[in-house]
Scaffold this active site. Structure first.
Site, PDB file in Angstrom:
ATOM      1  N   ASP A 440      -0.017   5.523  -4.808  1.00 26.69           N
ATOM      2  CA  ASP A 440      -0.131   6.767  -5.573  1.00 26.69           C
ATOM      3  C   ASP A 440       0.978   6.856  -6.626  1.00 26.69           C
ATOM      4  O   ASP A 440       1.978   6.103  -6.577  1.00 26.69           O
ATOM      5  CB  ASP A 440       0.001   7.933  -4.575  1.00 26.69           C
ATOM      6  CG  ASP A 440      -0.855   9.123  -4.926  1.00 26.69           C
ATOM      7  OD1 ASP A 440      -1.158   9.290  -6.118  1.00 26.69           O
ATOM      8  OD2 ASP A 440      -1.182   9.909  -4.011  1.00 26.69           O
ATOM      9  N   ASP A 504      -9.171  13.282  -7.671  1.00 25.75           N
ATOM     10  CA  ASP A 504      -8.962  14.044  -6.433  1.00 25.75           C
ATOM     11  C   ASP A 504     -10.094  15.031  -6.203  1.00 25.75           C
ATOM     12  O   ASP A 504     -10.157  15.662  -5.151  1.00 25.75           O
ATOM     13  CB  ASP A 504      -7.645  14.826  -6.510  1.00 25.75           C
ATOM     14  CG  ASP A 504      -6.480  14.001  -5.984  1.00 25.75           C
ATOM     15  OD1 ASP A 504      -6.727  12.910  -5.455  1.00 25.75           O
ATOM     16  OD2 ASP A 504      -5.330  14.462  -6.109  1.00 25.75           O
TER      17      ASP A 504
HETATM   18  C1  DGJ Z   1      -2.700  12.512  -4.538  1.00 27.50           C
HETATM   19  C2  DGJ Z   1      -3.863  11.626  -4.255  1.00 27.50           C
HETATM   20  O1  DGJ Z   1      -4.716  11.584  -5.348  1.00 27.50           O
HETATM   21  C3  DGJ Z   1      -4.566  12.115  -2.996  1.00 27.50           C
HETATM   22  O2  DGJ Z   1      -5.730  11.377  -2.775  1.00 27.50           O
HETATM   23  C4  DGJ Z   1      -3.603  11.999  -1.849  1.00 27.50           C
HETATM   24  O3  DGJ Z   1      -3.307  10.652  -1.633  1.00 27.50           O
HETATM   25  C5  DGJ Z   1      -2.350  12.797  -2.144  1.00 27.50           C
HETATM   26  N1  DGJ Z   1      -1.772  12.446  -3.416  1.00 27.50           N
HETATM   27  C6  DGJ Z   1      -1.331  12.592  -1.062  1.00 27.50           C
HETATM   28  O4  DGJ Z   1      -0.142  13.170  -1.347  1.00 27.50           O
END
Ligand code: DGJ
Length: 700
Positions: A440, A504
């Site tokens: 991430d 997301d």
């Molecule tokens: C942002 C990501 O896009 C999510 O899928 C998840 O992994 C969160 N961060 C976790 O903090």
């Protein structure tokens, strides 16, 4: 041809470059060019205009003021204020097949430029450039932009804008006199990054019309430009956006510009995506094995790591047919929420007293692979790492940059920080059976200084190096590039990763356009697409399971939902959808993506067709309510006109919600020629808004 020129040609596109008075000129970038072209210089000789140069200039690709060019130059820089204008002369020109390499020198500015153009058989042209300081003093490079001339029929451009949870939304506009610039200054490609910049004729659609597309292969700061000058010429360009003083070349040092991918298509936007997909699929490192059906735990458990609950989720996952389970954020030291822990990549014994090995074994015993989340470039001020090394962050002027999600960015250009991240993540991988990591990057880079100099380029190169090293040490490892959803999806990082987290936002309605446009460049097998819960975490919207499942089918499919809360019938549908995904992923992940020019803006009709058209799977999606009772016919381009096809609707995850008394009878099967399917089509069922159905077309 006696003069220095090169014609690079594929079945869909050609590039003709020539050396004219020492300058490199692109004569043509567009449809395949054949036959006699040696007199083009004469044919294109402009008039001497009033109030103009005494000799018509042609500054070519370098766009230099010294040769009479009045727009934005290709290269800008200086030596402490001197050598600020260039005049490059071609010194070497080599052309073999579809590769042309050129060297140019400016002996006054003391610079050497090496360029290469390579066109592959799919019509993807890759332009590379390297600038070398051949003088003895430092040369400060401010900008290098790859430019392509555009014919005047290109009157519009399409690019993409976006934000968290709504990435890659299209914006189309008319080209007018002036310079249009799309900048990314986030230090990552970003939610707002344009995955491509595409010039179009007014009628260009998905299926027809000309399109000239560029995509920059870079994950740091970048810019796309479209420029029309008052002389009527117009061009599109792209390059790395360099911060002040970011690249200062000492004697004999070189700057390698990010490559640009360029595609011309006479077959509309689908022609562009088809070229990109084919090119990317032909890479040696393109994932070959079937994309495992994935359960990501994030939306089910967030930071609440509880072994018993996770086992329950794994049990249900196994019943459904999940092949990979990913434990997301929250497994490492003090990471009980997003305020602490980043940087401390050791298992948190407060929630995992026996470490991760037992849960991994539990998962593996069910025949399921295991994946784990990292965010290696980041550090929380509340972490052991930051307490030990506050000096390891990217920063400028002794200031601490503003926090974003309570975190700062580690300076991976610093050897200590780089080695810490590499060794800590690599140790976790060595100690466990982990086939996959989700990496991430949840904040932007600002004030991103490395030892007093702008450090975004260095940071970008460091993460490429780090991923390459992790893969070297752990050869079977797959990496997912995630950045608060889809904020690091680009052709720069693509050769180092195996999957992108598309967004997301798992809301299937929002995902329709996010996936539609991300796949303009990236093939669906590289795009993570998950079934989310209802109400959706980001939008709070409740959508039918069939809609959510169909949306997730067109990518690297998975589930991101607390499936322990599913009803028996939902589980049955999820299991039958899982079977459908596994039976059809070979087609979904290798076929040609087709976005039909459906004549009603309230719906999408799109799908994937095998090269021999033996089988196609289409989705018909009612986005918003149609204004008419009967939506337009469903027509399917690209099939063999004389072949006969069986067309039927399939419902692996249950029925959609209709708004009708009886659906059309063809849903259970109808036989028609490819010609009839393309020209006449089938009645569209009346679906309720935010509903979708699948249509299979099989050659008989
Ligand atoms: C942002 C990501 O896009 C999510 O899928 C998840 O992994 C969160 N961060 C976790 O903090």
């Amino acid at each position: 041809m006696s003069k220095q020129s090169a014609l690079l040609s594929a079945s869909t596109a050609s590039l003709l470059i020539e050396v004219v008075n020492g300058a490199l000129v692109i004569r043509h970038w567009g449809a395949p060019l054949v036959g006699e072209v040696s007199d083009l210089g004469l044919a294109l000789q402009p008039s001497i205009a009033n109030s103009s140069w005494d000799e018509a200039p042609n500054s070519g690709l370098m766009r230099e003021g010294s040769r009479g060019f009045l727009g934005r130059p290709t290269l800008s820089g200086h030596r402490a204020g001197k050598a600020w204008s260039t005049k490059f002369e071609v010194t070497d020109f080599h052309h073999i097949g579809n590769l042309c390499t050129i060297t140019m020198r400016d002996l006054y500015a003391e610079l050497e430029l090496s360029l290469s153009f390579e066109l592959d058989s799919f019509g993807v042209l890759i332009q590379k450039a390297e600038v070398k300081n051949i003088g003895s003093s430092d040369y400060c490079l401010d900008e290098y932009i790859h430019w392509f001339p555009l014919p005047r029929e290109a009157t519009e451009t399409l690019d993409f804008s976006g934000r968290w949870s709504n990435e890659r939304q299209p914006q189309r506009r008319e080209i007018q006199t002036g310079t249009w610039v799309r900048e990314t200054r986030e230090g990552r490609s970003g939610h707002n990054f344009s995955i491509a910049d595409i010039a179009l004729t007014p009628n260009t659609s998905f299926q027809s019309g000309s399109a000239w597309a560029t995509s920059i292969a870079w994950s740091g700061n970048s810019h796309y430009l479209v420029e029309r000058l008052f002389d009527g010429s117009q061009s599109m360009g792209a390059g790395e956006l360099l911060l002040p003083g970011e690249v200062i070349l000492s004697a004999n040092e070189s700057y390698e510009a990010p490559s640009i991918f360029a595609v011309y298509s006479a077959d509309g936007l689908d022609g562009v995506s088809s070229a990109f997909h084919s090119h990317l699929r032909a890479r040696d490192i393109h994932p070959k094995r079937p994309r495992p059906l994935t359960l990501n735990m994030w939306e089910a458990i967030s930071f609440d790591h509880n072994e018993a609950k996770i086992k329950e989720l794994v049990d249900v996952a196994a019943q459904i047919g999940i092949e990979r389970v990913v434990i997301d954020d929250g497994w490492f030291r003090s990471r009980r929420n997003d305020r602490s822990g980043l940087g401390d990549w050791v298992v948190d014994t407060a929630v995992w007293p026996n470490g991760l090995a037992p849960i991994i074994e539990y998962i593996n015993d069910k025949g399921i692979e295991f994946g784990l989340w990292f965010e290696g470039e980041m550090v929380n001020p509340n972490s052991d790492l930051y307490r030990a090394h506050p000096e390891w962050i990217l920063h400028e002027g002794g200031r601490i940059p503003p926090l974003w999600r309570h975190q700062l960015v580690l300076d991976l250009g610093n050897d200590g920080a780089y080695n810490h991240v590499l060794e800590a993540t690599s140790a976790i991988l060595s100690q466990h059976n982990i086939s996959y990591i989700k990496w991430d990057h949840n904040r932007v880079l600002v004030d991103a200084g490395h030892q007093g100099r702008a450090g975004v380029r260095r940071q970008t190169q460091a993460i490429y190096r780090l991923f390459a090293e992790l893969k070297r040490r752990h050869p079977a490892l797959e990496i997912e590039s995630c950045a608060s959803g889809g904020a690091r999806i680009d052709l720069g990082i693509i050769d180092l990763v195996d999957r992108f987290w598309t967004s997301d936002n798992n809301d299937a309605l929002a995902r329709q356009s996010i996936q539609r446009w991300t796949s303009q460049v990236i093939p669906p097998e590289l795009l993570g697409t998950h079934i989310g819960p209802v109400p959706g975490h980001q939008t709070g919207r409740t959508l039918e399971l069939s809609m959510r499942a169909i949306t997730a089918l067109f990518g690297h499919a998975g589930i991101e939902w607390d499936i322990t809360e599913t009803t028996p019938s939902e589980r049955e549908y999820l299991a039958s959808w899982a079977v459908y995904y596994k039976e059809n992923r070979a087609l979904l992940h290798s076929g040609k993506s087709i976005r039909v020019d459906y004549p009603d803006e309230h719906s999408y009709l799109y799908g994937v067709s095998s090269a021999d058209t033996k089988k196609s799977i289409f989705a018909y999606v009612q986005l918003t309510p149609s204004n008419v009772i009967h939506p337009p016919a469903l027509k399917f381009p690209g099939l063999e006109v004389n072949a006969t096809y069986l067309v039927k609707a399939v419902f692996p995850a249950g029925q959609p919600r209709y708004m009708l008394i009886a659906p059309p009878e063809w849903l259970s099967g109808v036989k028609l020629s490819g010609s009839a399917l393309a020209l006449i089509g089938l009645t569209a069922p009346i679906l309720a808004p935010a509903n979708a159905m699948l249509i299979e077309i099989t050659k008989l």
